[in-house]
Design an enzyme around this catalytic site. Structure first.
Site, PDB file in Angstrom:
ATOM      1  CG  ASP A 179      -8.725   3.978   2.798  1.00  0.00           C
ATOM      2  OD1 ASP A 179      -8.564   2.768   2.544  1.00  0.00           O
ATOM      3  OD2 ASP A 179      -9.539   4.691   2.163  1.00  0.00           O
TER       4      ASP A 179
ATOM      5  CB  SER B 285       3.853  -1.180  -0.558  1.00  0.00           C
ATOM      6  OG  SER B 285       2.991  -1.441   0.540  1.00  0.00           O
TER       7      SER B 285
ATOM      8  CG  ASN C  63      -8.421  -0.585  -2.647  1.00  0.00           C
ATOM      9  OD1 ASN C  63      -8.628   0.215  -1.739  1.00  0.00           O
ATOM     10  ND2 ASN C  63      -9.117  -0.577  -3.774  1.00  0.00           N
ATOM     11  CB  CYS C  64      -7.991  -2.048   1.859  1.00  0.00           C
ATOM     12  SG  CYS C  64      -9.134  -2.690   0.618  1.00  0.00           S
TER      13      CYS C  64
END
Length: 356
Positions: A243, A132, A240-241
């Site tokens: 950040d 993860s 993803n994502c």
């Protein structure tokens, strides 16, 4: 206490009284002892495991480097050695997220990092409990500094720029500071959020190089109740994502965007546009060319079209779940030398640099 503050202080749905067995494996290479931490020994969101802010070291930082691909290990070793040579670094945690990597490979990596880091003994290689991306922001008892650098294993930054970025963060400790930025926007024709690049403004700091205060790790991973838990599940679903979600967390807290600083040399080897780089500029980079080509192919963001679309979907989903759009635009770039376009620090104040 405001409703917003209460929300951040709520613990997420993970139980706080469970126990995870911790297995320690010891490998000996000559006189070097390598410790491979297989799992966390307690719930990372247990409030009693968190450092009191006033006890944190303020003049150094902890580096959290995300590792996954074995093809990047030679580059990772070079990057770790560079950070280990800096007096600003208290410790370096290599967070290995690939569950299929053999333990022997990681033990050898830990040994090599120790051997190549000039006697610096603050390096740990930690095998993550899952792949993860949320694990990048787990609060960890070993973090003893006020500042944390979250970075990728394929981004090299020159020491002078690294020091300047940390100095700028010290003046703006509630903000995200770094070298790589993007923007959110809205496609009016489709009535949907998109992920893009603007030439004159930005609202998202990337984890290629992201300086932040360590308290934000707890807020990302442990606070925010069911809403944050839902958004973390979106990160897992999209792979993803993480950040972007951290930018949501920080912007929602401070109502301000990130801070972009200029770098003399901040090289993202995961970007395929670097495939034709000549190394040191004198044509001496041929030996590295094959490695960099391989590195550029394994990154999540190497497939630009699908990558941007997915990240636009993340922005839309985060906005839907949170019920508001906290991202804020910032403008300009702080630079460390007069004559470069942007903002310079003079006499403790930020002013526009003289134009050359």
């Amino acid at each position: 206490m405001s409703q917003k503050t209460k929300g951040y202080l709520e613990m997420h749905s993970l139980p706080t009284n469970f126990v995870i067995l911790m297995f320690l494996f010891f490998f000996y290479f000559g006189d070097v002892l390598v410790l491979s931490l297989r799992t966390l020994s307690m719930d990372p969101c247990n409030p009693t495991a968190q450092q009191e802010p006033q006890t944190l070291i303020s003049d150094q930082l902890t580096v959290l480097i995300n590792g996954y691909s074995e093809s990047r290990i030679p580059l990772l070793q070079s990057i770790v050695a560079s950070y280990a040579a800096s007096s600003l670094v208290s410790s370096i945690l290599v967070l290995w997220g690939n569950p299929s990597t053999p333990s022997q490979t990681l033990a050898q990596l830990a040994h090599n990092l120790t051997q190549s880091s000039f006697g610096f003994n603050g390096i740990s290689v930690i095998r993550q409990t899952s792949d993860s991306l949320n694990n990048r922001f787990l609060p960890r008892p070993s973090i003893k500094t006020r500042a944390v650098l979250v970075c990728d294993d394929d981004v090299e930054v020159d020491p002078k720029s690294f020091e300047f970025a940390f100095k700028m963060w010290g003046s703006n400790p509630d903000r995200l500071v770094g070298f790589f930025v993007r923007s959110h926007d809205i496609d009016l024709s489709k009535k949907e959020w998109i992920y893009t690049i603007h030439p004159d403004k930005y609202s998202i700091m990337l984890t290629k190089f992201m300086l932040l205060k360590s308290e934000y790790l707890f807020r990302y991973s442990c606070a925010g109740g069911p809403v944050m838990a839902h958004m973390r599940r979106i990160v897992d679903k999209m792979n993803n994502c993480e950040d972007i979600l951290m930018n949501f967390v920080v912007a929602d807290e401070v109502n301000a965007g990130p801070i972009l600083v200029g770098a003399e040399r901040a090289r993202d080897w995961g970007d395929a546009r670097n495939d034709h780089d000549d190394g040191d500029g004198n044509g001496n980079g041929n030996g590295r060319h094959k490695l960099i080509g391989e590195v550029a192919q394994v990154g999540l963001s190497s497939r630009k079209g699908k990558h941007r679309k997915r990240r636009g979907e993340c922005i839309g989903e985060f906005h839907r779940v949170l019920g508001r759009m906290p991202l804020r635009f910032s403008y300009g770039k702080i630079v460390n030398s007069v004559g470069e376009q942007g903002l310079c620090q003079k006499g403790g104040k930020l002013v526009f640099c003289d134009q050359s």
